[in-house]
Structure formats: C-alpha cells, structure tokens
Motif scaffolding. Structure first.
Motif, PDB file in Angstrom:
ATOM      1  N   LYS A 146       0.848  -1.213   0.000  1.00 22.14           N
ATOM      2  CA  LYS A 146       0.000   0.000   0.000  1.00 22.14           C
ATOM      3  C   LYS A 146       0.869   1.244   0.000  1.00 22.14           C
ATOM      4  N   LYS A 147       2.002   1.197   0.737  1.00 20.86           N
ATOM      5  CA  LYS A 147       2.932   2.332   0.696  1.00 20.86           C
ATOM      6  C   LYS A 147       3.455   2.550  -0.712  1.00 20.86           C
ATOM      7  N   LEU A 148       3.814   1.434  -1.373  1.00 20.63           N
ATOM      8  CA  LEU A 148       4.321   1.535  -2.733  1.00 20.63           C
ATOM      9  C   LEU A 148       3.254   2.105  -3.661  1.00 20.63           C
ATOM     10  N   GLN A 149       2.016   1.674  -3.431  1.00 20.52           N
ATOM     11  CA  GLN A 149       0.922   2.192  -4.259  1.00 20.52           C
ATOM     12  C   GLN A 149       0.740   3.695  -4.052  1.00 20.52           C
ATOM     13  N   LYS A 150       0.862   4.165  -2.822  1.00 18.06           N
ATOM     14  CA  LYS A 150       0.733   5.593  -2.533  1.00 18.06           C
ATOM     15  C   LYS A 150       1.857   6.386  -3.200  1.00 18.06           C
ATOM     16  N   LYS A 151       3.093   5.839  -3.140  1.00 19.62           N
ATOM     17  CA  LYS A 151       4.218   6.527  -3.767  1.00 19.62           C
ATOM     18  C   LYS A 151       4.017   6.618  -5.280  1.00 19.62           C
ATOM     19  N   PHE A 152       3.530   5.536  -5.868  1.00 20.50           N
ATOM     20  CA  PHE A 152       3.285   5.551  -7.314  1.00 20.50           C
ATOM     21  C   PHE A 152       2.162   6.522  -7.675  1.00 20.50           C
ATOM     22  N   THR A 153       1.109   6.525  -6.868  1.00 20.70           N
ATOM     23  CA  THR A 153      -0.026   7.436  -7.135  1.00 20.70           C
ATOM     24  C   THR A 153       0.419   8.882  -7.019  1.00 20.70           C
ATOM     25  N   ALA A 154       1.249   9.174  -6.013  1.00 22.06           N
ATOM     26  CA  ALA A 154       1.733  10.560  -5.848  1.00 22.06           C
ATOM     27  C   ALA A 154       2.622  10.958  -7.013  1.00 22.06           C
ATOM     28  N   PHE A 155       3.490  10.030  -7.446  1.00 23.00           N
ATOM     29  CA  PHE A 155       4.369  10.328  -8.582  1.00 23.00           C
ATOM     30  C   PHE A 155       3.569  10.520  -9.870  1.00 23.00           C
ATOM     31  N   ALA A 156       2.573   9.633 -10.090  1.00 23.06           N
ATOM     32  CA  ALA A 156       1.746   9.758 -11.307  1.00 23.06           C
ATOM     33  C   ALA A 156       0.916  11.023 -11.283  1.00 23.06           C
TER      34      ALA A 156
ATOM     35  N   GLU B  74       1.719  13.808  -9.836  1.00 21.93           N
ATOM     36  CA  GLU B  74       2.610  14.952 -10.078  1.00 21.93           C
ATOM     37  C   GLU B  74       2.972  15.058 -11.549  1.00 21.93           C
ATOM     38  N   ILE B  75       3.117  13.931 -12.235  1.00 17.96           N
ATOM     39  CA  ILE B  75       3.437  13.954 -13.661  1.00 17.96           C
ATOM     40  C   ILE B  75       2.253  14.485 -14.465  1.00 17.96           C
ATOM     41  N   ASP B  76       1.049  14.138 -14.034  1.00 19.20           N
ATOM     42  CA  ASP B  76      -0.142  14.571 -14.776  1.00 19.20           C
ATOM     43  C   ASP B  76      -0.376  16.072 -14.716  1.00 19.20           C
ATOM     44  N   LYS B  77       0.267  16.727 -13.792  1.00 17.42           N
ATOM     45  CA  LYS B  77       0.104  18.175 -13.724  1.00 17.42           C
ATOM     46  C   LYS B  77       0.779  18.837 -14.923  1.00 17.42           C
ATOM     47  N   ASP B  78       0.183  19.857 -15.478  1.00 18.39           N
ATOM     48  CA  ASP B  78       0.726  20.536 -16.676  1.00 18.39           C
ATOM     49  C   ASP B  78       1.595  21.716 -16.309  1.00 18.39           C
ATOM     50  N   SER B  79       2.182  21.674 -15.177  1.00 13.94           N
ATOM     51  CA  SER B  79       3.033  22.784 -14.751  1.00 13.94           C
ATOM     52  C   SER B  79       4.476  22.474 -15.085  1.00 13.94           C
TER      53      SER B  79
ATOM     54  N   THR C 102       6.886  23.955 -13.600  1.00 13.02           N
ATOM     55  CA  THR C 102       7.679  24.275 -12.411  1.00 13.02           C
ATOM     56  C   THR C 102       7.726  23.102 -11.422  1.00 13.02           C
ATOM     57  N   ASN C 103       7.083  22.002 -11.790  1.00 11.00           N
ATOM     58  CA  ASN C 103       7.058  20.884 -10.839  1.00 11.00           C
ATOM     59  C   ASN C 103       8.064  19.783 -11.190  1.00 11.00           C
ATOM     60  N   ASN C 104       9.055  20.141 -12.008  1.00  8.02           N
ATOM     61  CA  ASN C 104      10.072  19.135 -12.359  1.00  8.02           C
ATOM     62  C   ASN C 104      10.813  18.645 -11.119  1.00  8.02           C
ATOM     63  N   GLY C 105      11.100  19.596 -10.238  1.00 12.30           N
ATOM     64  CA  GLY C 105      11.781  19.195  -9.007  1.00 12.30           C
ATOM     65  C   GLY C 105      10.924  18.246  -8.177  1.00 12.30           C
ATOM     66  N   ASP C 106       9.616  18.565  -8.098  1.00 15.08           N
ATOM     67  CA  ASP C 106       8.733  17.686  -7.328  1.00 15.08           C
ATOM     68  C   ASP C 106       8.616  16.310  -7.980  1.00 15.08           C
ATOM     69  N   CYS C 107       8.555  16.303  -9.334  1.00 11.20           N
ATOM     70  CA  CYS C 107       8.503  15.004 -10.030  1.00 11.20           C
ATOM     71  C   CYS C 107       9.747  14.173  -9.739  1.00 11.20           C
ATOM     72  N   GLU C 108      10.895  14.878  -9.772  1.00 11.34           N
ATOM     73  CA  GLU C 108      12.147  14.173  -9.483  1.00 11.34           C
ATOM     74  C   GLU C 108      12.149  13.618  -8.062  1.00 11.34           C
ATOM     75  N   LYS C 109      11.622  14.422  -7.138  1.00 16.12           N
ATOM     76  CA  LYS C 109      11.574  13.985  -5.753  1.00 16.12           C
ATOM     77  C   LYS C 109      10.647  12.785  -5.584  1.00 16.12           C
ATOM     78  N   PHE C 110       9.442  12.860  -6.178  1.00 18.96           N
ATOM     79  CA  PHE C 110       8.499  11.742  -6.079  1.00 18.96           C
ATOM     80  C   PHE C 110       9.026  10.491  -6.796  1.00 18.96           C
ATOM     81  N   TYR C 111       9.757  10.733  -7.903  1.00 17.56           N
ATOM     82  CA  TYR C 111      10.330   9.604  -8.651  1.00 17.56           C
ATOM     83  C   TYR C 111      11.364   8.862  -7.804  1.00 17.56           C
ATOM     84  N   LYS C 112      12.251   9.637  -7.175  1.00 18.83           N
ATOM     85  CA  LYS C 112      13.272   9.012  -6.330  1.00 18.83           C
ATOM     86  C   LYS C 112      12.627   8.300  -5.131  1.00 18.83           C
TER      87      LYS C 112
END
Length: 229
Positions: free
Chosen positions: A46-56, A58-63, A65-75
């Motif tokens: 479930k933790k892994l699912q939450k991390k994947f959902t948060a990363f996905a 963040e990617i779906d956002k059309d901003s 300026t969120n590259n840093g956040d995407c990188e953080k969620f990806y890592k």
C-alpha cells in the motif's frame, strides 16, 4: 477448515489452532505480497501504491515548475520499490534454500528408507544364521554327550575279553550243574533203593516175628495138652 489441538504442560492448558494446507498457502501468499507479518502498521504494498499514485499525480500536472517535485516523487518511488524488492529477494533466497533443503531431506529420507530396508534384510538373515547356529550347537552338544557316554565304557577289546571270560565261566557252571544233576539223580536212586531195602527188611522182620509168635503159641498149646494127660 479449523483444527483444534490442546497442549498441556506445567499445570497450564493452552489451545492452539492451525489452518488447513490450502488456507496456509493463501495466508502465506498474501503476506508475501503485502509483506505483512502482523496486523499493526501499513502494508508495504500500500505504501508503494501511494508513492506511485503521488508520482503519477505529479506527472499529470501541466506545470513546468514541478520538475523538481517530479524528481523527488520519482526518487521516493524508486526507493520504495527497492525497499519492497529487498524482502522479496530475501524471501526468494529463503524459498530456494527451503527447496534445496527439502530435496536434500527427500534424498536423505530415501537413503534412510534404503538403510532401513537393508537393516531389516540383514536382521532376517541374522535370524536365519542364529537359528542355524542354534541347531548346529545342539547337534554338537548331543554328539559331545554321546562321546562322553561312549568314553565312559571300557574299550571293545576289554569288553570282548570280559564276555569271553563270562562265557567260559558260564560253560563251567553249566558243566558243574550237569554233574550236580547227575549226582543228585544217583543219590535219589540210591535213596530209593535204600528205602526199598529198608522196607523189605521191615517186612522180613515182621514175618519173622509173626513166625516166632506162632511157634511160641504152638509150643504153649502142646505143653498144656501134655499137662492134661
């Protein structure tokens, strides 16, 4: 299917419940997938699912300026994958070790079965040998008893000599018996003759006495007649 088993020890009674083989497999599979061993805490999946959902998300956002956040969620997602994968690898190693151990156990079990079968065969063979040894020993004891019995008797030559002496002695006794029989028969005849002679003498004496008595009577009668005249 639930099974109950009562275990008593040191004055206490405990009840332990076990699951059936199919239910055990389902529970083990579920725990391996969720990596949960207790009911407390959040399951790793479930933790892994939450991390994947948060990363996905963040990617779906059309901003832009969120590259840093995407990188953080990806890592964070990669780290969670690594965290989730490490126990799986350990479990895989444990499973492989258990499989190897089971194969080794199966081989050892077959070897033990073979040894047990061979031991049973050896025991049966030893039983046969023991019975044969008992029979052979009994025969030896019987032969030894016969040998001792035979050795207790004198040699055959001495026995034959004793038999010959006894036969000679028997012959002498038979000859002596024959002589005794003849002697007794002769004495019996002589005694019979003696009795006959004695009987004849008695008869003669009686006749002589009768004659003498008659003569005396005659003489007495003549004297009486002369006296009368």
């Amino acid at each position: 299917m639930m099974k109950g088993r009562r275990i008593a020890g040191r004055g206490e009674e405990l009840i332990s419940h076990a699951f059936g083989p199919l239910e055990d497999d389902v529970i083990i599979k579920q725990r391996l997938l969720t990596r949960t061993t207790t009911t407390r805490g959040e399951p790793p999946l479930k933790k892994l699912q939450k991390k994947f959902t948060a990363f996905a998300s963040e990617i779906d956002k059309d901003s832009e300026t969120n590259n840093g956040d995407c990188e953080k969620f990806y890592k964070a997602f990669l780290q969670e994958i690594a965290t989730f994968e490490l126990p799986l690898l350990k479990s895989r190693a444990v499973v492989d070790a258990n499989v190897r151990e089971k194969e080794s156990f199966n081989g050892l079990q077959e070897e033990i079965k073979t040894q047990i079968s061979q031991a049973k065969s050896d025991i049966e063979e030893l039983k046969k040998q023991l019975e044969e040894s008992k029979v052979e020993r009994r025969h030896k004891e019987e032969c030894e008893a016969v040998r001792k019995l035979v050795s207790a008797w004198p040699p055959r030559s001495d026995t034959e000599r004793i038999i010959a002496d006894l036969e000679a002695e028997i012959a002498d006794l038979e000859a002596e018996d024959e002589r005794c029989i003849r002697t007794v028969d002769l004495r019996r005849k002589q005694f019979s003759l003696l009795l006959h002679v004695v009987d004849e003498l008695q008869n003669t004496l009686i006749e002589d006495e009768q004659k003498m008595s008659g003569e005396e009577l005659n003489e007495a009668g003549g004297s009486d007649a002369m006296a009368v005249d």
